[in-house]
Enzyme design. Structure first.
Site, PDB file in Angstrom:
ATOM      1  N   ASP A   1       0.856  -1.190   0.000  1.00  0.00           N
ATOM      2  CA  ASP A   1       0.000   0.000   0.000  1.00  0.00           C
ATOM      3  C   ASP A   1       0.888   1.235   0.000  1.00  0.00           C
ATOM      4  O   ASP A   1       2.111   1.118  -0.072  1.00  0.00           O
ATOM      5  CB  ASP A   1      -0.932  -0.008   1.231  1.00  0.00           C
ATOM      6  CG  ASP A   1      -0.169   0.180   2.545  1.00  0.00           C
ATOM      7  OD1 ASP A   1       1.080   0.280   2.524  1.00  0.00           O
ATOM      8  OD2 ASP A   1      -0.824   0.237   3.594  1.00  0.00           O
TER       9      ASP A   1
ATOM     10  N   ASP B   1       1.361   4.832   2.332  1.00  0.00           N
ATOM     11  CA  ASP B   1       0.947   5.414   3.605  1.00  0.00           C
ATOM     12  C   ASP B   1       1.362   6.885   3.687  1.00  0.00           C
ATOM     13  O   ASP B   1       2.489   7.231   3.337  1.00  0.00           O
ATOM     14  CB  ASP B   1       1.623   4.657   4.766  1.00  0.00           C
ATOM     15  CG  ASP B   1       1.454   3.151   4.669  1.00  0.00           C
ATOM     16  OD1 ASP B   1       0.389   2.646   5.046  1.00  0.00           O
ATOM     17  OD2 ASP B   1       2.408   2.467   4.209  1.00  0.00           O
TER      18      ASP B   1
ATOM     19  N   ASP C   1      -3.307   4.330   2.872  1.00  0.00           N
ATOM     20  CA  ASP C   1      -3.621   4.662   4.264  1.00  0.00           C
ATOM     21  C   ASP C   1      -3.285   6.127   4.516  1.00  0.00           C
ATOM     22  O   ASP C   1      -2.190   6.584   4.184  1.00  0.00           O
ATOM     23  CB  ASP C   1      -2.777   3.813   5.236  1.00  0.00           C
ATOM     24  CG  ASP C   1      -3.263   2.384   5.322  1.00  0.00           C
ATOM     25  OD1 ASP C   1      -4.444   2.132   4.993  1.00  0.00           O
ATOM     26  OD2 ASP C   1      -2.472   1.510   5.732  1.00  0.00           O
TER      27      ASP C   1
HETATM   28  P1  GTP Z   1       4.174  -2.505   3.039  1.00  0.00           P
HETATM   29  O1  GTP Z   1       2.989  -1.610   3.040  1.00  0.00           O
HETATM   30  O2  GTP Z   1       3.789  -3.942   3.025  1.00  0.00           O
HETATM   31  O3  GTP Z   1       5.137  -2.175   1.969  1.00  0.00           O
HETATM   32  O4  GTP Z   1       4.969  -2.291   4.416  1.00  0.00           O
HETATM   33  P2  GTP Z   1       4.760  -1.182   5.498  1.00  0.00           P
HETATM   34  O5  GTP Z   1       5.926  -1.238   6.387  1.00  0.00           O
HETATM   35  O6  GTP Z   1       4.447   0.127   4.869  1.00  0.00           O
HETATM   36  O7  GTP Z   1       3.522  -1.746   6.304  1.00  0.00           O
HETATM   37  P3  GTP Z   1       2.098  -1.107   6.643  1.00  0.00           P
HETATM   38  O8  GTP Z   1       1.609  -0.221   5.555  1.00  0.00           O
HETATM   39  O9  GTP Z   1       1.211  -2.249   7.012  1.00  0.00           O
HETATM   40  O10 GTP Z   1       2.339  -0.291   7.967  1.00  0.00           O
HETATM   41  C1  GTP Z   1       3.165   0.831   8.020  1.00  0.00           C
HETATM   42  C2  GTP Z   1       3.481   1.154   9.422  1.00  0.00           C
HETATM   43  O11 GTP Z   1       2.302   1.579  10.098  1.00  0.00           O
HETATM   44  C3  GTP Z   1       4.015  -0.026  10.214  1.00  0.00           C
HETATM   45  O12 GTP Z   1       5.088   0.407  10.962  1.00  0.00           O
HETATM   46  C4  GTP Z   1       2.915  -0.426  11.144  1.00  0.00           C
HETATM   47  O13 GTP Z   1       3.419  -0.858  12.376  1.00  0.00           O
HETATM   48  C5  GTP Z   1       2.158   0.865  11.297  1.00  0.00           C
HETATM   49  N1  GTP Z   1       0.736   0.571  11.507  1.00  0.00           N
HETATM   50  C6  GTP Z   1      -0.066  -0.180  10.749  1.00  0.00           C
HETATM   51  N2  GTP Z   1      -1.294  -0.249  11.282  1.00  0.00           N
HETATM   52  C7  GTP Z   1      -1.268   0.499  12.398  1.00  0.00           C
HETATM   53  C8  GTP Z   1      -2.229   0.843  13.383  1.00  0.00           C
HETATM   54  O14 GTP Z   1      -3.365   0.397  13.353  1.00  0.00           O
HETATM   55  N3  GTP Z   1      -1.828   1.699  14.380  1.00  0.00           N
HETATM   56  C9  GTP Z   1      -0.576   2.184  14.432  1.00  0.00           C
HETATM   57  N4  GTP Z   1      -0.258   3.017  15.425  1.00  0.00           N
HETATM   58  N5  GTP Z   1       0.355   1.865  13.534  1.00  0.00           N
HETATM   59  C10 GTP Z   1       0.030   1.031  12.543  1.00  0.00           C
HETATM   60 MN    MN Z   2       2.653   0.390   3.779  1.00  0.00          MN
HETATM   61 MN    MN Z   3      -0.423   0.717   5.575  1.00  0.00          MN
END
Ligand code: GTP
Ligand code: MN
Ligand code: MN
Length: 364
Positions: A204, A206, A288
């Site tokens: 995704d 973020d 996100d």
């Molecule tokens: P990919 O998207 O798979 O490339 O990896 P990513 O590291 O970007 O993972 P992700 O988008 O799932 O999450 C990004 C960061 O947000 C991570 O460090 C998660 O721990 C954090 N995160 C995800 N969901 C939540 C949540 O519900 N609350 C909080 N506080 N942090 C979150």
């Molecule tokens: Mn991500």
């Molecule tokens: Mn995410």
């Protein structure tokens, strides 16, 4: 001249937040195997075992060169008997039976397909499997009631299970930037998650949004979402409220009467460059969005940059070594009984007594 035949014996500190882990992984074969076992444990509801495999993989990701013999690993933390056995099998036989059997197992394969649907967690997938569902077509034909997220997830299954590239992330960023600037001039947007750590692909994209003037960010998320919706950029969105108010409930407890919208899980309709006939004019991408007041910005930035293991280890370090509670909103010192302020990630690492680790080295 004497030839040195000694092999390197690796060493590393035990918390991932004490280590520098770049994307340059010299032991991908080993860490992929351990990550698969972690995923299988998580899909089986065995979270403790999942964390253990994630920690073991995390240590190996940070090693400066390929492991050639298990004897090199004797002094390393987080490598339990089980992980070491897997590593040994791969080093000696080229593969681990446990990993190969897991990959082939019907249960693992079905769980991966079903939880691969946006909005479907392990519990739901479990229930469907017990009801005899084995795949997407069967799920669709079964007439099961799906919630809005799951409907969108099923509808865009292929797109959402295809990696997002860096250029697609940039295209999404341009749209979000325009949305933010249109609804609140002066608001700032930052790329977070894996792309901030330098990853070339992600599941995704973020973003963290704030405004330099405290309070101006209130009500921002619904405005951004409306703008995106009115421009036809959203295939799905679910906005949830901020669940935190400092001082009211203590460091980790959610508050009841908070009306700031904080996060939005969405699916974007991303228009792609069309370079030929037959190409789809757009694709679905998971995005996100998080909104944070400027006073919490550094904590939100640190908390949403990841990796997930790095975050978990930061909180474990804070709790076990410093008697502090760290969240994406604040850092609370349980001994001094007060919140520790920070306006940058560097300050948070300093409060925690840790050397500063930049995003590109948080890839544990
Ligand atoms: P990919 O998207 O798979 O490339 O990896 P990513 O590291 O970007 O993972 P992700 O988008 O799932 O999450 C990004 C960061 O947000 C991570 O460090 C998660 O721990 C954090 N995160 C995800 N969901 C939540 C949540 O519900 N609350 C909080 N506080 N942090 C979150
Ligand atoms: Mn991500
Ligand atoms: Mn995410």
């Amino acid at each position: 001249q004497l030839q040195v035949l000694e092999v390197v014996v690796f060493s590393a500190p035990s918390y991932a937040c004490q280590r520098r882990t770049t994307l340059d992984n010299h032991n991908a074969i080993l860490t992929d195997a351990l990550s698969l076992l972690a995923e299988n444990a998580e899909l089986s509801g065995e979270d403790g075992r999942g964390v253990a495999f994630r920690r073991a993989a995390g240590v190996l990701k940070g090693l400066p060169e390929p492991v050639t013999a298990v004897t090199q690993l004797v002094g390393l933390p987080c490598l339990g008997g089980h992980s070491l056995r897997v590593v040994k099998d791969i080093l000696e036989n080229g593969a681990s039976c446990e990993v190969e059997d897991t990959k082939q197992s019907e249960r693992f394969k079905v769980l991966k397909v079903l939880t691969g649907i946006f909005g479907v967690g392990v519990k739901t997938a479990e229930r469907w499997i017990q009801e005899g569902i084995r795949g997407l077509q069967q799920l669709q034909d079964s007439g099961r009631t799906l919630n809005r997220a799951q409907q969108a997830g099923l509808q865009h299954y292929e797109d959402l299970n295809q990696h997002v590239t860096r250029s697609e992330a940039d295209a999404v960023a341009a749209v979000v930037e325009e949305a933010v600037a249109s609804v609140l001039p002066g608001a700032r947007m930052t790329l977070i998650g894996g792309f901030r750590r330098g990853k070339l692909t992600g599941h995704d994209v973020d973003f963290l949004i704030t405004h330099p003037e405290e309070g101006r960010e209130v009500g921002l998320m619904p405005k951004v979402v409306s703008w995106l919706e009115s421009q036809g950029f959203l295939l799905y969105q679910k906005t949830t409220k901020n669940s935190y108010l400092e001082g009211e409930d203590g460091p980790a407890r959610p508050s009841s009467n908070m009306d700031r919208f904080e996060r939005c899980f969405s699916i974007f309709k991303l228009t792609e460059e069309v370079n030929g006939e037959g190409l789809k004019p757009w694709r679905a991408v998971r995005v996100d969005l998080v909104v944070s007041p400027i006073s919490q910005f550094a904590f939100a930035l640190l908390g949403w940059t990841g990796s997930k293991l790095f975050e978990r280890e930061l909180r474990r370090w804070a709790g076990h070594k410093k008697a502090m509670s760290l969240s994406s909103h604040a850092l609370y010192d349980n001994t001094q009984r007060r919140y520790l302020r920070a306006s940058s990630e560097e300050e948070i690492f300093a409060h925690l007594g840790l050397e500063y680790i930049p995003p590109s080295e948080r890839n544990a």
